[in-house]
Design an enzyme around this catalytic site. Structure first.
Site, PDB file in Angstrom:
ATOM      1  N   HIS A   1      -0.999  -5.573   2.484  1.00  0.00           N
ATOM      2  CA  HIS A   1      -2.114  -6.519   2.457  1.00  0.00           C
ATOM      3  C   HIS A   1      -1.605  -7.891   2.004  1.00  0.00           C
ATOM      4  O   HIS A   1      -0.888  -7.982   1.000  1.00  0.00           O
ATOM      5  CB  HIS A   1      -3.207  -6.037   1.495  1.00  0.00           C
ATOM      6  CG  HIS A   1      -4.276  -5.234   2.166  1.00  0.00           C
ATOM      7  ND1 HIS A   1      -4.483  -3.903   1.896  1.00  0.00           N
ATOM      8  CD2 HIS A   1      -5.215  -5.580   3.095  1.00  0.00           C
ATOM      9  CE1 HIS A   1      -5.507  -3.464   2.638  1.00  0.00           C
ATOM     10  NE2 HIS A   1      -5.956  -4.453   3.365  1.00  0.00           N
TER      11      HIS A   1
ATOM     12  N   CYS B   1      -8.010  -1.476   7.813  1.00  0.00           N
ATOM     13  CA  CYS B   1      -6.617  -1.485   7.376  1.00  0.00           C
ATOM     14  C   CYS B   1      -6.168  -0.079   7.013  1.00  0.00           C
ATOM     15  O   CYS B   1      -5.135   0.404   7.503  1.00  0.00           O
ATOM     16  CB  CYS B   1      -6.426  -2.455   6.206  1.00  0.00           C
ATOM     17  SG  CYS B   1      -6.571  -4.173   6.733  1.00  0.00           S
TER      18      CYS B   1
ATOM     19  N   GLU C   1       0.839  -1.202   0.000  1.00  0.00           N
ATOM     20  CA  GLU C   1       0.000   0.000   0.000  1.00  0.00           C
ATOM     21  C   GLU C   1       0.873   1.251   0.000  1.00  0.00           C
ATOM     22  O   GLU C   1       1.725   1.417   0.856  1.00  0.00           O
ATOM     23  CB  GLU C   1      -0.933  -0.002   1.206  1.00  0.00           C
ATOM     24  CG  GLU C   1      -1.865  -1.200   1.267  1.00  0.00           C
ATOM     25  CD  GLU C   1      -2.862  -1.256   0.108  1.00  0.00           C
ATOM     26  OE1 GLU C   1      -3.006  -0.247  -0.611  1.00  0.00           O
ATOM     27  OE2 GLU C   1      -3.484  -2.327  -0.081  1.00  0.00           O
TER      28      GLU C   1
HETATM   29  N1  PCA Z   1      -8.349  -6.651   6.638  1.00  0.00           N
HETATM   30  C1  PCA Z   1      -9.343  -5.592   6.709  1.00  0.00           C
HETATM   31  C2  PCA Z   1      -9.385  -5.207   8.156  1.00  0.00           C
HETATM   32  C3  PCA Z   1      -8.697  -6.279   8.907  1.00  0.00           C
HETATM   33  C4  PCA Z   1      -7.990  -7.074   7.872  1.00  0.00           C
HETATM   34  O1  PCA Z   1      -7.199  -7.997   8.081  1.00  0.00           O
HETATM   35  C5  PCA Z   1      -9.085  -4.449   5.749  1.00  0.00           C
HETATM   36  O2  PCA Z   1      -8.530  -4.688   4.656  1.00  0.00           O
HETATM   37  O3  PCA Z   1      -9.453  -3.313   6.044  1.00  0.00           O
END
Ligand code: PCA
Length: 185
Positions: A161, A137, A74
């Site tokens: 991610h 996130c 990200e």
């Molecule tokens: N993924 C979610 C929130 C917690 C997680 O592991 C997200 O992408 O916001």
């Protein structure tokens, strides 16, 4: 030398296992790495994260799961809560900003190109993203940067991610993320 802080998230929604927590805890077995699992709750998450940031890590790598098949680096944290999905406490915030009055976005300060190369070298697919989603996130990514920046703590900090273990199995993810952390040495 100060430690690297790695966080994952607890299970939520249809993720009975959250690979981000499993990977974070596995990396926590590495010397110099402190791993913590964060709640998927707007109201409680910064109460957990702030003392960890205040503890003076030399880098902060936050992990969360996404639905895609690749590891996604990200680039940008946005000052937006866009999700209509409730958190684990059933809360959908009425407030649509992570930090009212804060800047609209923060860039990741992780060495993303080097991390991407390290991940690819471990055999996993990688992508770069300018949208960390509108849920927890992006929320912790923004809130962590917004906590560090005004305090002048210029440590590398960002969000990655990870895919589910259906897409990339656990040992492969752990090894790939371990190589990723080596770029911070
Ligand atoms: N993924 C979610 C929130 C917690 C997680 O592991 C997200 O992408 O916001």
């Amino acid at each position: 030398m100060p430690h690297v802080l790695v966080t994952g998230f607890e299970p939520f929604a249809d993720h009975a296992v959250n690979p981000s927590a499993v990977v974070a805890e596995a990396l926590g077995g590495t010397p110099g790495v402190a791993a913590h699992v964060l709640p998927v709750a707007y109201g409680g998450v910064m109460g957990r994260l702030e003392p960890l940031l205040a503890g003076g890590p030399r880098a902060v790598v936050m992990l969360g799961v996404h639905h895609g098949p690749e590891v996604r680096l990200e680039r940008v944290a946005r000052n937006t809560i866009a999700a209509d999905t409730a958190d684990n406490l059933g809360v959908v915030p009425r407030q649509r900003r992570v930090a009212p009055g804060g800047p609209s976005e923060y860039a990741s300060t992780l060495p993303l190109d080097a991390m991407g190369a390290a991940l690819a070298g471990a055999g996993v697919a990688v992508s770069f993203s300018d949208d960390a989603g509108g849920y927890l996130c992006n929320y912790v990514f923004y809130a962590a940067r917004h906590w560090l920046e005004p305090r002048g703590r210029r440590v590398p900090c960002g969000f990655v991610h990870v895919p589910t273990f259906d897409h990339v199995d656990e040992p492969t993810q752990v090894e790939a993320l371990r190589r990723c952390l080596e770029t911070l040495d």
